[in-house]
Design a protein around this motif. Structure first.
Motif, PDB file in Angstrom:
ATOM      1  N   GLY A   1      34.735  73.250  99.380  1.00 48.53           N
ATOM      2  CA  GLY A   1      34.540  73.929 100.598  1.00 48.53           C
ATOM      3  C   GLY A   1      35.864  73.766 101.617  1.00 48.53           C
ATOM      4  N   PHE A   2      37.158  73.723 100.874  1.00 48.94           N
ATOM      5  CA  PHE A   2      38.500  73.534 101.674  1.00 48.94           C
ATOM      6  C   PHE A   2      39.090  74.994 101.697  1.00 48.94           C
ATOM      7  N   PRO A   3      40.013  74.977 102.507  1.00 48.98           N
ATOM      8  CA  PRO A   3      40.832  76.303 102.559  1.00 48.98           C
ATOM      9  C   PRO A   3      41.668  76.268 101.527  1.00 48.98           C
TER      10      PRO A   3
ATOM     11  N   ARG B   1      37.641  69.511  88.474  1.00 47.24           N
ATOM     12  CA  ARG B   1      36.800  69.163  89.467  1.00 47.24           C
ATOM     13  C   ARG B   1      36.491  67.490  89.494  1.00 47.24           C
ATOM     14  N   GLN B   2      36.078  66.928  88.274  1.00 51.31           N
ATOM     15  CA  GLN B   2      35.715  65.560  88.149  1.00 51.31           C
ATOM     16  C   GLN B   2      36.967  64.831  88.565  1.00 51.31           C
ATOM     17  N   VAL B   3      38.068  64.949  88.310  1.00 47.31           N
ATOM     18  CA  VAL B   3      39.433  64.271  88.548  1.00 47.31           C
ATOM     19  C   VAL B   3      39.811  64.347  90.152  1.00 47.31           C
ATOM     20  N   VAL B   4      39.339  65.577  90.702  1.00 52.44           N
ATOM     21  CA  VAL B   4      39.657  65.487  92.202  1.00 52.44           C
ATOM     22  C   VAL B   4      38.719  65.114  92.979  1.00 52.44           C
ATOM     23  N   ARG B   5      37.477  65.197  92.363  1.00 53.73           N
ATOM     24  CA  ARG B   5      36.316  64.552  93.373  1.00 53.73           C
ATOM     25  C   ARG B   5      36.262  63.175  93.305  1.00 53.73           C
ATOM     26  N   LYS B   6      36.725  62.688  91.921  1.00 51.93           N
ATOM     27  CA  LYS B   6      36.819  61.146  92.021  1.00 51.93           C
ATOM     28  C   LYS B   6      37.909  60.698  92.848  1.00 51.93           C
ATOM     29  N   ALA B   7      39.025  61.563  92.995  1.00 52.50           N
ATOM     30  CA  ALA B   7      40.305  60.877  93.786  1.00 52.50           C
ATOM     31  C   ALA B   7      40.058  61.078  95.285  1.00 52.50           C
ATOM     32  N   LEU B   8      38.810  61.903  95.534  1.00 55.54           N
ATOM     33  CA  LEU B   8      38.425  62.092  96.954  1.00 55.54           C
ATOM     34  C   LEU B   8      37.013  61.187  97.397  1.00 55.54           C
TER      35      LEU B   8
ATOM     36  N   ALA C   1      41.621  78.319  93.350  1.00 54.68           N
ATOM     37  CA  ALA C   1      40.459  79.177  93.927  1.00 54.68           C
ATOM     38  C   ALA C   1      39.181  78.591  93.750  1.00 54.68           C
ATOM     39  N   MET C   2      38.955  78.381  92.528  1.00 58.05           N
ATOM     40  CA  MET C   2      37.688  77.661  92.160  1.00 58.05           C
ATOM     41  C   MET C   2      37.448  76.344  92.871  1.00 58.05           C
ATOM     42  N   LEU C   3      38.496  75.543  92.647  1.00 63.05           N
ATOM     43  CA  LEU C   3      38.390  74.244  93.151  1.00 63.05           C
ATOM     44  C   LEU C   3      37.874  74.198  94.677  1.00 63.05           C
ATOM     45  N   ALA C   4      38.775  75.112  95.366  1.00 64.24           N
ATOM     46  CA  ALA C   4      38.616  75.081  96.863  1.00 64.24           C
ATOM     47  C   ALA C   4      37.101  75.725  97.177  1.00 64.24           C
ATOM     48  N   LYS C   5      36.612  76.535  96.507  1.00 58.58           N
ATOM     49  CA  LYS C   5      35.076  77.069  96.773  1.00 58.58           C
ATOM     50  C   LYS C   5      34.271  75.932  96.683  1.00 58.58           C
ATOM     51  N   ASP C   6      34.600  75.136  95.342  1.00 58.72           N
ATOM     52  CA  ASP C   6      33.602  73.945  95.145  1.00 58.72           C
ATOM     53  C   ASP C   6      33.653  72.901  96.183  1.00 58.72           C
TER      54      ASP C   6
END
Length: 324
Positions: free
Chosen positions: A175-177, A313-320, A168-173
């Motif tokens: 802006g994803f469902p 957050r860092q791992v996912v944002r880097k992947a995206l 839930a925290m990651l989705a909010k960060d």
């Protein structure tokens, strides 16, 4: 050594199986239950495979019987579908024919020369090589790939790993469902997960789980998905997830899993078994090899919640390819 071939052996189907495996285990269960039509058809097919394998090896019936340590008459009964062989006799025959037990019984991955050749190529490969082969096959068959999957983030791990909170925290960060797959499953079934399993069994639950995942993939080009802990138990469903999502394994110590689940008000793990922690560690040991197929891993026991989220957050944002 002589073995009896005419007694019945009860074989139970594995829970959570589907597709070809389901039909095979149902047939074996029917045999054990004594249904003559299914028994006759299965044993005839088994006998045909035994004859074909023997012909492929260029062995006489007598030679196979001697190598297997059974009588030639017992082998003849097997080949003509006239006896229900024990599992040990089948093992002895498969060893004499220098094939796997699965090939003799009729596993679908032994159903053609190409399947057999592929299995032979892969049998001595380590996990890393097999992983690269699986990814290459997926790309060849058009089942996933980075360009199709990288904006769906799927969190995998056992219950209590932190998937719901961090998801839930990651989705909010981002802006994803945010998608809680357990809720999707309950919507499809019209009842709770516990009721699905109690009323309809684990196989039905796995079908709802697969349907919920497919619907999520079709509906959301980008999302953060919290998956059920047991999703990895069904290879077809897990493959669908790996092929269409960027996956992150949220890993935690067994003690943290137990503590977090109890903090949610669920005391069932302690009530269900006096050896709850040992049971939990056994489940983790059984599933960790599958969880480790995720592209990324974040240890949720290593640090407090906010620091863990920052790492995720860092791992996912880097992947995206997004700014961190």
């Amino acid at each position: 050594m002589s073995s009896t071939i005419l007694h019945k052996t009860a074989l139970k189907p594995a829970s959570g199986s589907s597709g070809v495996a389901d039909s095979a285990t149902e047939t074996l269960s029917d045999i054990a239950a004594g249904k003559p039509e299914e028994r006759h058809a299965f044993l005839l097919a088994l006998g045909e495979r035994a004859r074909s394998l023997r012909a492929r090896r260029g062995m006489t019936r007598k030679a196979v019987a001697v190598a297997a340590g059974i009588s030639e008459r017992h082998l003849a009964n097997l080949e003509y579908g006239e006896g229900n062989a024990s599992i040990l006799v089948l093992l002895q025959v498969s060893q004499a024919l220098q094939c796997s037990l699965a090939e003799l019984i009729g596993d679908f991955t032994t159903s053609s020369p190409e399947w057999l050749l592929v299995r032979e190529m892969l049998k001595d490969c380590d996990e890393a090589v097999l992983g690269r082969v699986r990814q290459t096959i997926g790309e060849m068959l058009g089942r996933g790939g980075v360009s199709q999957s990288n904006r769906r983030i799927a969190l995998v791990g056992l219950r209590g790993a932190g998937k719901s909170t961090l998801g839930a925290m990651l989705a909010k960060d981002l802006g994803f469902p945010y998608i809680e797959m357990s809720h999707q499953i309950e919507q499809f079934a019209g009842c709770s997960v516990a009721e699905i399993q109690a009323l309809y069994g684990m196989n039905a639950y796995r079908r709802y789980e697969r349907r919920a995942l497919e619907e999520t993939i079709q509906t959301y080009p980008e999302a953060v998905i919290a998956t059920p802990g047991g999703l990895v138990s069904e290879p077809a469903t897990f493959n669908e997830l790996l092929n269409n999502c960027t996956t992150v394994w949220l890993q935690a110590d067994a003690e943290d899993h137990m503590r977090r689940v109890q903090a949610q008000g669920d005391l069932r793990p302690m009530a269900a078994s006096r050896e709850a922690m040992q049971d939990l560690k056994g489940i983790l040991a059984g599933r960790n090899a599958f969880y480790s197929k995720a592209q990324y891993k974040v240890d949720t026991s290593a640090q407090p919640l906010q620091a863990t989220f920052e790492r995720l957050r860092q791992v996912v944002r880097k992947a995206l390819n997004l700014p961190v």
